[in-house]
Write a protein that holds these residues in place. Structure first.
Motif, PDB file in Angstrom:
ATOM      1  N   ASP A 129      37.800  32.793  46.636  1.00  0.00           N
ATOM      2  CA  ASP A 129      37.819  31.973  47.844  1.00  0.00           C
ATOM      3  C   ASP A 129      37.146  32.650  49.032  1.00  0.00           C
ATOM      4  OD1 ASP A 129      39.044  29.937  46.525  1.00  0.00           O
ATOM      5  OD2 ASP A 129      41.044  30.298  47.340  1.00  0.00           O
ATOM      6  N   GLU A 130      36.976  33.968  48.953  1.00  0.00           N
ATOM      7  CA  GLU A 130      36.315  34.689  50.033  1.00  0.00           C
ATOM      8  C   GLU A 130      35.692  35.954  49.461  1.00  0.00           C
ATOM      9  OE1 GLU A 130      40.087  37.164  51.876  1.00  0.00           O
ATOM     10  OE2 GLU A 130      39.755  35.119  52.594  1.00  0.00           O
ATOM     11  N   LEU A 131      35.040  36.730  50.326  1.00  0.00           N
ATOM     12  CA  LEU A 131      34.331  37.929  49.877  1.00  0.00           C
ATOM     13  C   LEU A 131      35.280  38.886  49.167  1.00  0.00           C
ATOM     14  CD1 LEU A 131      31.709  39.657  49.925  1.00  0.00           C
ATOM     15  CD2 LEU A 131      32.554  40.635  52.075  1.00  0.00           C
ATOM     16  N   PRO A 132      35.003  39.246  47.898  1.00  0.00           N
ATOM     17  CA  PRO A 132      35.852  40.201  47.176  1.00  0.00           C
ATOM     18  C   PRO A 132      35.804  41.587  47.825  1.00  0.00           C
ATOM     19  CG  PRO A 132      34.477  38.932  45.666  1.00  0.00           C
ATOM     20  CD  PRO A 132      33.942  38.676  47.039  1.00  0.00           C
ATOM     21  N   GLN A 133      36.856  42.366  47.577  1.00  0.00           N
ATOM     22  CA  GLN A 133      36.968  43.698  48.150  1.00  0.00           C
ATOM     23  C   GLN A 133      37.142  44.736  47.043  1.00  0.00           C
ATOM     24  OE1 GLN A 133      36.733  44.236  51.523  1.00  0.00           O
ATOM     25  NE2 GLN A 133      36.375  42.028  51.747  1.00  0.00           N
ATOM     26  N   ALA A 134      36.525  45.901  47.236  1.00  0.00           N
ATOM     27  CA  ALA A 134      36.707  47.009  46.300  1.00  0.00           C
ATOM     28  C   ALA A 134      37.941  47.801  46.710  1.00  0.00           C
ATOM     29  CB  ALA A 134      35.473  47.901  46.305  1.00  0.00           C
ATOM     30  N   ILE A 135      38.810  48.089  45.745  1.00  0.00           N
ATOM     31  CA  ILE A 135      40.041  48.829  46.032  1.00  0.00           C
ATOM     32  C   ILE A 135      40.264  49.883  44.956  1.00  0.00           C
ATOM     33  CG2 ILE A 135      41.151  46.915  47.267  1.00  0.00           C
ATOM     34  CD1 ILE A 135      42.738  46.327  44.731  1.00  0.00           C
ATOM     35  N   ARG A 136      41.137  50.839  45.273  1.00  0.00           N
ATOM     36  CA  ARG A 136      41.472  51.906  44.327  1.00  0.00           C
ATOM     37  C   ARG A 136      42.926  52.295  44.506  1.00  0.00           C
ATOM     38  NH1 ARG A 136      38.473  57.662  44.723  1.00  0.00           N
ATOM     39  NH2 ARG A 136      39.801  57.820  46.582  1.00  0.00           N
ATOM     40  N   PHE A 137      43.620  52.470  43.391  1.00  0.00           N
ATOM     41  CA  PHE A 137      45.005  52.907  43.488  1.00  0.00           C
ATOM     42  C   PHE A 137      45.432  53.502  42.156  1.00  0.00           C
ATOM     43  CE2 PHE A 137      44.840  48.356  42.658  1.00  0.00           C
ATOM     44  CZ  PHE A 137      45.558  48.246  41.481  1.00  0.00           C
ATOM     45  N   SER A 138      46.613  54.075  42.127  1.00  0.00           N
ATOM     46  CA  SER A 138      47.119  54.728  40.934  1.00  0.00           C
ATOM     47  C   SER A 138      47.467  53.712  39.854  1.00  0.00           C
ATOM     48  CB  SER A 138      48.369  55.541  41.270  1.00  0.00           C
ATOM     49  OG  SER A 138      49.001  55.993  40.087  1.00  0.00           O
ATOM     50  N   GLN A 139      47.154  54.067  38.628  1.00  0.00           N
ATOM     51  CA  GLN A 139      47.492  53.206  37.497  1.00  0.00           C
ATOM     52  C   GLN A 139      48.995  53.023  37.380  1.00  0.00           C
ATOM     53  OE1 GLN A 139      45.175  54.156  34.080  1.00  0.00           O
ATOM     54  NE2 GLN A 139      46.538  53.129  32.651  1.00  0.00           N
ATOM     55  N   ASN A 140      49.742  53.994  37.889  1.00  0.00           N
ATOM     56  CA  ASN A 140      51.202  53.903  37.852  1.00  0.00           C
ATOM     57  C   ASN A 140      51.741  52.799  38.759  1.00  0.00           C
ATOM     58  OD1 ASN A 140      51.356  56.086  36.080  1.00  0.00           O
ATOM     59  ND2 ASN A 140      51.474  57.580  37.753  1.00  0.00           N
ATOM     60  N   ASP A 141      50.894  52.316  39.682  1.00  0.00           N
ATOM     61  CA  ASP A 141      51.315  51.242  40.582  1.00  0.00           C
ATOM     62  C   ASP A 141      51.314  49.877  39.907  1.00  0.00           C
ATOM     63  OD1 ASP A 141      51.637  53.034  42.631  1.00  0.00           O
ATOM     64  OD2 ASP A 141      49.654  52.684  43.502  1.00  0.00           O
ATOM     65  N   VAL A 142      50.704  49.790  38.718  1.00  0.00           N
ATOM     66  CA  VAL A 142      50.642  48.514  38.001  1.00  0.00           C
ATOM     67  C   VAL A 142      51.862  48.407  37.100  1.00  0.00           C
ATOM     68  CG1 VAL A 142      49.313  47.076  36.415  1.00  0.00           C
ATOM     69  CG2 VAL A 142      48.133  48.547  38.062  1.00  0.00           C
ATOM     70  N   LYS A 143      52.699  47.425  37.385  1.00  0.00           N
ATOM     71  CA  LYS A 143      53.950  47.257  36.645  1.00  0.00           C
ATOM     72  C   LYS A 143      53.940  45.943  35.872  1.00  0.00           C
ATOM     73  CE  LYS A 143      55.968  50.795  38.862  1.00  0.00           C
ATOM     74  NZ  LYS A 143      55.012  51.034  39.954  1.00  0.00           N
ATOM     75  N   THR A 161      50.804  44.784  40.960  1.00  0.00           N
ATOM     76  CA  THR A 161      51.100  45.900  41.853  1.00  0.00           C
ATOM     77  C   THR A 161      52.237  45.536  42.809  1.00  0.00           C
ATOM     78  OG1 THR A 161      49.511  45.221  43.547  1.00  0.00           O
ATOM     79  CG2 THR A 161      48.673  46.583  41.744  1.00  0.00           C
ATOM     80  N   ASP A 162      52.715  46.538  43.562  1.00  0.00           N
ATOM     81  CA  ASP A 162      53.813  46.298  44.491  1.00  0.00           C
ATOM     82  C   ASP A 162      53.445  45.296  45.575  1.00  0.00           C
ATOM     83  OD1 ASP A 162      55.447  48.045  43.125  1.00  0.00           O
ATOM     84  OD2 ASP A 162      54.944  49.770  44.380  1.00  0.00           O
ATOM     85  N   ASP A 163      52.143  45.229  45.921  1.00  0.00           N
ATOM     86  CA  ASP A 163      51.731  44.264  46.950  1.00  0.00           C
ATOM     87  C   ASP A 163      51.243  42.959  46.336  1.00  0.00           C
ATOM     88  OD1 ASP A 163      49.401  45.223  45.897  1.00  0.00           O
ATOM     89  OD2 ASP A 163      48.438  45.674  47.810  1.00  0.00           O
ATOM     90  N   MET A 164      51.668  42.709  45.088  1.00  0.00           N
ATOM     91  CA  MET A 164      51.471  41.419  44.421  1.00  0.00           C
ATOM     92  C   MET A 164      50.012  41.125  44.041  1.00  0.00           C
ATOM     93  SD  MET A 164      54.536  40.639  44.154  1.00  0.00           S
ATOM     94  CE  MET A 164      54.366  39.039  43.363  1.00  0.00           C
ATOM     95  N   LEU A 165      49.250  42.158  43.746  1.00  0.00           N
ATOM     96  CA  LEU A 165      47.915  41.973  43.190  1.00  0.00           C
ATOM     97  C   LEU A 165      48.038  41.824  41.681  1.00  0.00           C
ATOM     98  CD1 LEU A 165      44.710  42.158  43.597  1.00  0.00           C
ATOM     99  CD2 LEU A 165      45.012  44.551  42.902  1.00  0.00           C
ATOM    100  N   VAL A 166      47.511  40.719  41.140  1.00  0.00           N
ATOM    101  CA  VAL A 166      47.567  40.465  39.697  1.00  0.00           C
ATOM    102  C   VAL A 166      46.336  41.087  39.052  1.00  0.00           C
ATOM    103  CG1 VAL A 166      47.647  38.691  37.906  1.00  0.00           C
ATOM    104  CG2 VAL A 166      48.801  38.305  40.103  1.00  0.00           C
TER     105      VAL A 166
END
Length: 200
Positions: A129-143, A161-166
């Motif tokens: 729906d809008e410009l995608p963003q590049a992000i990086r985080f720990s694999q342990n954050d994916v539950k 992730t904890d901030d509800m990224l699927v």
């Protein structure tokens, strides 16, 4: 047909664009082997992420030649011409059974390339729906999902992730038989069975 020099030039442009995306990633120190680099994108109220290494490029949808395609599932928004090749536009939210929504004026497409369960290389453009963003985080954050998410969506995600990224599982997504358009009657028109063109 493009010659080898033209193909090399196009690949170089894609790699340079990918390098620019990675350069914009946050600078936090994350332990080696536990890092996920994702391209995140918004669909309605949901945020999704896909492995950035599988994203060939992103483009504003309005800057491309695209059109709706008859006799395709409701999760195929249409087809888009990117650098002289035609790709289906997949709306992941609709694929997961979420309600339809108007096309955003800031809509983009992510051209992704992956391998399905049969080992076939496939390409498709994902609607954002809008410009995608590049992000990086720990694999342990994916539950594993503990929130209300459809059973269908559960089949095609790596986690949340904890901030509800699927976080999408692109291999499973590209392997789903629903990407085959079956013969059906639409009004008085009959459509012959055909595959959504994902060939690489």
């Amino acid at each position: 047909m493009m010659n080898a020099q033209s193909e090399a030039g196009k690949d170089r442009q894609i790699m340079e664009a990918r390098a620019r995306l990675l350069a914009r990633l946050p600078e936090e120190d994350i332990a080696a082997g536990e890092t996920l680099h994702l391209q995140s994108f918004l669909l309605g109220k949901e945020r999704y992420g896909v492995d950035i290494e599988l994203v060939r490029e992103t483009q504003p949808l309005g800057s491309q030649k695209w059109a709706a395609v008859p006799c395709t599932p409701d999760f195929i928004k249409g087809a888009v011409n990117i650098r002289g090749r035609i790709y289906p536009i997949m709306d992941v939210a609709r694929f997961f059974g979420l309600p339809a929504r108007p096309l955003s004026e800031t809509a983009h497409v992510l051209l992704v390339r992956g391998v399905n369960s049969e080992g076939e290389v496939m390409e498709i453009s994902l609607l954002a729906d809008e410009l995608p963003q590049a992000i990086r985080f720990s694999q342990n954050d994916v539950k594993a999902s503990t929130v209300a998410i459809s059973a269908r969506a559960q089949e095609f995600i790596r986690g949340i992730t904890d901030d509800m990224l699927v976080v999408l599982d692109l291999k499973r997504l590209l392997s789903d038989p629903a990407l085959i358009v079956h013969e059906e009657e639409i009004g008085r028109a009959s459509c012959r069975e055909r595959s959504v063109d994902l060939g690489g």
